[in-house]
Scaffold this motif. Structure first.
Motif, PDB file in Angstrom:
ATOM      1  N   PRO A 240       0.804  -1.235   0.000  1.00  0.00           N
ATOM      2  CA  PRO A 240       0.000   0.000   0.000  1.00  0.00           C
ATOM      3  C   PRO A 240       0.832   1.278   0.000  1.00  0.00           C
ATOM      4  O   PRO A 240       0.440   2.279  -0.609  1.00  0.00           O
ATOM      5  N   VAL A 241       1.979   1.273   0.688  1.00  0.00           N
ATOM      6  CA  VAL A 241       2.808   2.486   0.710  1.00  0.00           C
ATOM      7  C   VAL A 241       3.350   2.791  -0.683  1.00  0.00           C
ATOM      8  O   VAL A 241       3.350   3.948  -1.138  1.00  0.00           O
ATOM      9  N   VAL A 242       3.817   1.760  -1.359  1.00  0.00           N
ATOM     10  CA  VAL A 242       4.336   1.945  -2.722  1.00  0.00           C
ATOM     11  C   VAL A 242       3.215   2.375  -3.658  1.00  0.00           C
ATOM     12  O   VAL A 242       3.384   3.257  -4.502  1.00  0.00           O
ATOM     13  N   LEU A 243       2.042   1.755  -3.494  1.00  0.00           N
ATOM     14  CA  LEU A 243       0.910   2.107  -4.346  1.00  0.00           C
ATOM     15  C   LEU A 243       0.489   3.559  -4.140  1.00  0.00           C
ATOM     16  O   LEU A 243       0.169   4.272  -5.099  1.00  0.00           O
ATOM     17  N   GLN A 244       0.507   4.018  -2.895  1.00  0.00           N
ATOM     18  CA  GLN A 244       0.144   5.415  -2.632  1.00  0.00           C
ATOM     19  C   GLN A 244       1.123   6.376  -3.308  1.00  0.00           C
ATOM     20  O   GLN A 244       0.717   7.392  -3.892  1.00  0.00           O
TER      21      GLN A 244
ATOM     22  N   MET B 209     -10.508  14.820  -5.669  1.00  0.00           N
ATOM     23  CA  MET B 209     -10.282  13.592  -6.415  1.00  0.00           C
ATOM     24  C   MET B 209      -8.980  12.931  -5.989  1.00  0.00           C
ATOM     25  O   MET B 209      -8.880  11.705  -5.928  1.00  0.00           O
ATOM     26  N   ARG B 210      -7.969  13.754  -5.686  1.00  0.00           N
ATOM     27  CA  ARG B 210      -6.681  13.199  -5.285  1.00  0.00           C
ATOM     28  C   ARG B 210      -6.795  12.461  -3.963  1.00  0.00           C
ATOM     29  O   ARG B 210      -6.181  11.412  -3.758  1.00  0.00           O
ATOM     30  N   SER B 211      -7.588  12.987  -3.045  1.00  0.00           N
ATOM     31  CA  SER B 211      -7.740  12.339  -1.743  1.00  0.00           C
ATOM     32  C   SER B 211      -8.466  11.002  -1.880  1.00  0.00           C
ATOM     33  O   SER B 211      -8.183  10.056  -1.154  1.00  0.00           O
ATOM     34  N   ASN B 212      -9.413  10.925  -2.803  1.00  0.00           N
ATOM     35  CA  ASN B 212     -10.134   9.677  -2.998  1.00  0.00           C
ATOM     36  C   ASN B 212      -9.296   8.628  -3.712  1.00  0.00           C
ATOM     37  O   ASN B 212      -9.598   7.442  -3.635  1.00  0.00           O
ATOM     38  N   TYR B 213      -8.256   9.062  -4.406  1.00  0.00           N
ATOM     39  CA  TYR B 213      -7.481   8.146  -5.238  1.00  0.00           C
ATOM     40  C   TYR B 213      -6.159   7.740  -4.606  1.00  0.00           C
ATOM     41  O   TYR B 213      -5.755   6.583  -4.724  1.00  0.00           O
ATOM     42  N   SER B 214      -5.517   8.676  -3.919  1.00  0.00           N
ATOM     43  CA  SER B 214      -4.157   8.401  -3.465  1.00  0.00           C
ATOM     44  C   SER B 214      -3.959   8.515  -1.961  1.00  0.00           C
ATOM     45  O   SER B 214      -2.818   8.395  -1.494  1.00  0.00           O
ATOM     46  N   GLU B 215      -5.012   8.734  -1.205  1.00  0.00           N
ATOM     47  CA  GLU B 215      -4.852   8.767   0.244  1.00  0.00           C
ATOM     48  C   GLU B 215      -4.747   7.345   0.786  1.00  0.00           C
ATOM     49  O   GLU B 215      -5.364   6.413   0.265  1.00  0.00           O
ATOM     50  N   MET B 216      -3.996   7.193   1.871  1.00  0.00           N
ATOM     51  CA  MET B 216      -3.681   5.861   2.388  1.00  0.00           C
ATOM     52  C   MET B 216      -4.932   5.085   2.798  1.00  0.00           C
ATOM     53  O   MET B 216      -5.022   3.876   2.545  1.00  0.00           O
ATOM     54  N   ASP B 217      -5.895   5.739   3.421  1.00  0.00           N
ATOM     55  CA  ASP B 217      -7.091   5.020   3.850  1.00  0.00           C
ATOM     56  C   ASP B 217      -7.823   4.405   2.663  1.00  0.00           C
ATOM     57  O   ASP B 217      -8.238   3.231   2.707  1.00  0.00           O
TER      58      ASP B 217
ATOM     59  N   VAL C   9      -6.533   3.743  -0.304  1.00  0.00           N
ATOM     60  CA  VAL C   9      -5.664   2.733  -0.921  1.00  0.00           C
ATOM     61  C   VAL C   9      -5.786   1.403  -0.186  1.00  0.00           C
ATOM     62  O   VAL C   9      -5.930   0.332  -0.800  1.00  0.00           O
ATOM     63  N   LYS C  10      -5.752   1.447   1.148  1.00  0.00           N
ATOM     64  CA  LYS C  10      -5.870   0.212   1.923  1.00  0.00           C
ATOM     65  C   LYS C  10      -7.242  -0.429   1.733  1.00  0.00           C
ATOM     66  O   LYS C  10      -7.348  -1.667   1.610  1.00  0.00           O
ATOM     67  N   GLU C  11      -8.288   0.372   1.722  1.00  0.00           N
ATOM     68  CA  GLU C  11      -9.633  -0.176   1.541  1.00  0.00           C
ATOM     69  C   GLU C  11      -9.780  -0.846   0.175  1.00  0.00           C
ATOM     70  O   GLU C  11     -10.410  -1.906   0.063  1.00  0.00           O
ATOM     71  N   GLU C  12      -9.207  -0.238  -0.844  1.00  0.00           N
ATOM     72  CA  GLU C  12      -9.317  -0.831  -2.176  1.00  0.00           C
ATOM     73  C   GLU C  12      -8.513  -2.117  -2.276  1.00  0.00           C
ATOM     74  O   GLU C  12      -8.950  -3.087  -2.917  1.00  0.00           O
ATOM     75  N   LEU C  13      -7.344  -2.151  -1.654  1.00  0.00           N
ATOM     76  CA  LEU C  13      -6.558  -3.391  -1.646  1.00  0.00           C
ATOM     77  C   LEU C  13      -7.273  -4.489  -0.863  1.00  0.00           C
ATOM     78  O   LEU C  13      -7.229  -5.668  -1.254  1.00  0.00           O
ATOM     79  N   GLU C  14      -7.927  -4.134   0.232  1.00  0.00           N
ATOM     80  CA  GLU C  14      -8.694  -5.126   0.989  1.00  0.00           C
ATOM     81  C   GLU C  14      -9.888  -5.624   0.186  1.00  0.00           C
ATOM     82  O   GLU C  14     -10.227  -6.819   0.230  1.00  0.00           O
ATOM     83  N   PHE C  15     -10.536  -4.725  -0.541  1.00  0.00           N
ATOM     84  CA  PHE C  15     -11.649  -5.115  -1.410  1.00  0.00           C
ATOM     85  C   PHE C  15     -11.190  -6.114  -2.474  1.00  0.00           C
ATOM     86  O   PHE C  15     -11.851  -7.133  -2.729  1.00  0.00           O
ATOM     87  N   ALA C  16     -10.006  -5.846  -3.069  1.00  0.00           N
ATOM     88  CA  ALA C  16      -9.468  -6.766  -4.068  1.00  0.00           C
ATOM     89  C   ALA C  16      -9.054  -8.089  -3.428  1.00  0.00           C
ATOM     90  O   ALA C  16      -9.254  -9.167  -4.008  1.00  0.00           O
ATOM     91  N   SER C  17      -8.519  -8.016  -2.212  1.00  0.00           N
ATOM     92  CA  SER C  17      -8.083  -9.238  -1.525  1.00  0.00           C
ATOM     93  C   SER C  17      -9.255 -10.169  -1.251  1.00  0.00           C
ATOM     94  O   SER C  17      -9.127 -11.406  -1.356  1.00  0.00           O
TER      95      SER C  17
END
Length: 409
Positions: free
Chosen positions: A325-329, A345-353, A355-363
């Motif tokens: 997630p850090v690298v992705l951010q 838009m930047r906060s919705n796309y590149s903020e850590m929270d 990013v983590k939620e989207e990775l968890e959704f994919a997981s």
């Protein structure tokens, strides 16, 4: 048939000596004080453009790659070619090719002397595209990345492709002798390869034949003789064979299927990549398509349903990509800035929270489809990830007991 050719120095330009070189008029003829006082004020001189050493090196590299002006003494000013002691090299047709022997000569100008610290040169000579030589040298240079470029052992590589003429080959080797370069060659014609070997031996040039030893080993293994033709030689019928057009078709298919486009065609793909945004799906797809694989990639976005066809295709050709997630951010922040996203838009796309939620959704989606292999792409080059995908793809396809990538010719 290679005719006997004698190389001479009639076309070499003399190198001016620093002591005899002409000086500008303003420096060679200083004016007296009386003359300067009575004369009119001097006109402002135009400022001379002085290119940087880096630009000089790039310019020389382009010249060398083009195969022109090879007689210029670049890195070894103590060596020049003379015709007083030429040695014959035999060709397969019984004729002799006279090679000029290097001997000590005059030094070049100061710019050339500075190149002594610019790094050593490697000449890659090929009768085709030079792909084999270039990638072999790059693979070997990977063992020396701790000291290359602005460190203790910088290296300059120069690729000469389409070299199927002996006279031009001799010019390149002659320049390599002047520069003290290493010559690495892939020459399919045994007579030209032997001529290159003898010329390098005569002129004291360190050389390596990449193609010859493996060709001889395969010829011995198969019990047949090689053709001696370059892969792209005009006489070969398979330069534009079925495999070539299959690769072109794969590239076209992959471009059309990028970023979830045309989900109804997923069943036609050889490989399907799934992952969140900025996990390298598109460059990985293009890389695999150049190897002849039809690839489709499907983005995973939080709270947006995936196409039904993704779950209807053969699950063994679907590969899931994940990333730290850090690298992705970091990647997303750079991407958002490039695209000119506003703060919301930047906060919705590149903020850590997010990013983590989207990775968890994919997981969660990956866990629901355990047959999809999950590949970690953090810190991996596209080539590394592609090797993992292809190894798993071929293991599943061929049911191999040992990991391998098989191909039939």
């Amino acid at each position: 048939m290679i005719s006997s050719t004698a190389l001479t120095l009639s076309n070499l330009r003399p190198i001016p000596s620093p002591t005899t070189a002409s000086l500008p008029e303003s420096k060679s003829k200083p004016s007296s004080p009386s003359t300067s006082e009575s004369s009119s004020p001097p006109k402002p001189q135009a400022r001379r453009f002085k290119p940087s050493p880096q630009l000089n090196r790039w310019s020389r590299a382009r010249t060398i790659r083009s195969g022109r002006k090879l007689d210029r003494l670049i890195q070894n000013p103590s060596v020049e070619m003379t015709s007083s002691n030429s040695s014959p090299v035999g060709n397969n047709d019984g004729s002799e090719l006279h090679l000029l022997s290097p001997s000590k000569g005059s030094r070049s100008n100061e710019d050339d002397l500075k190149d002594l610290t610019a790094g050593k040169s490697i000449y890659m000579v090929s009768d085709g595209t030079g792909w084999t030589a270039e990638h072999s040298v790059n693979a070997a240079l990977g063992q020396f990345d701790y000291c290359l470029v602005d460190r203790v052992c910088p290296v300059n590589t120069h690729l000469f492709s389409g070299i199927d003429d002996v006279e031009r080959l001799m010019e390149i080797i002659k320049q390599a002798a002047k520069e003290g370069a290493l010559v690495v060659y892939t020459l399919a014609d045994p007579s030209i390869a032997e001529t290159a070997r003898q010329a390098c031996e005569l002129w004291g040039v360190t050389s390596t034949d990449i193609l010859g030893p493996i060709t001889e080993a395969i010829a011995s293994h198969l019990g047949v003789s090689p053709s001696g033709l370059s892969r792209w030689a005009p006489g070969r019928k398979n330069s534009l064979d079925e495999e070539y057009f299959r690769r072109i078709e794969a590239i076209e298919f992959t471009i059309k299927q990028d970023d979830g486009a045309l989900p109804g065609n997923l069943h036609k793909a050889d490989v399907v990549l799934a992952g969140v945004s900025r996990t390298g799906k598109t460059p990985l797809s293009i890389y695999l398509s150049q190897k002849g694989y039809k690839v489709a990639n499907v983005p995973i976005v939080k709270n947006i349903g995936l196409p039904r066809s993704l779950f209807e295709v053969d699950p063994e050709k679907v590969f899931a990509l994940t990333i730290n997630p850090v690298v992705l951010q970091t990647i997303r922040r750079a991407r958002a800035k490039t695209l000119g996203f506003d703060d919301e838009m930047r906060s919705n796309y590149s903020e850590m929270d997010y990013v983590k939620e989207e990775l968890e959704f994919a997981s969660k989606i990956f866990q629901q489809n355990p047959i999809w292999p999950v590949i970690e792409v953090t810190g991996k080059a596209i080539e590394e990830t592609a090797a993992v995908v292809l190894r798993l793809y071929h293991d599943r396809k061929n049911r191999c007991s040992m990991p391998r990538i098989s191909k039939r010719y």
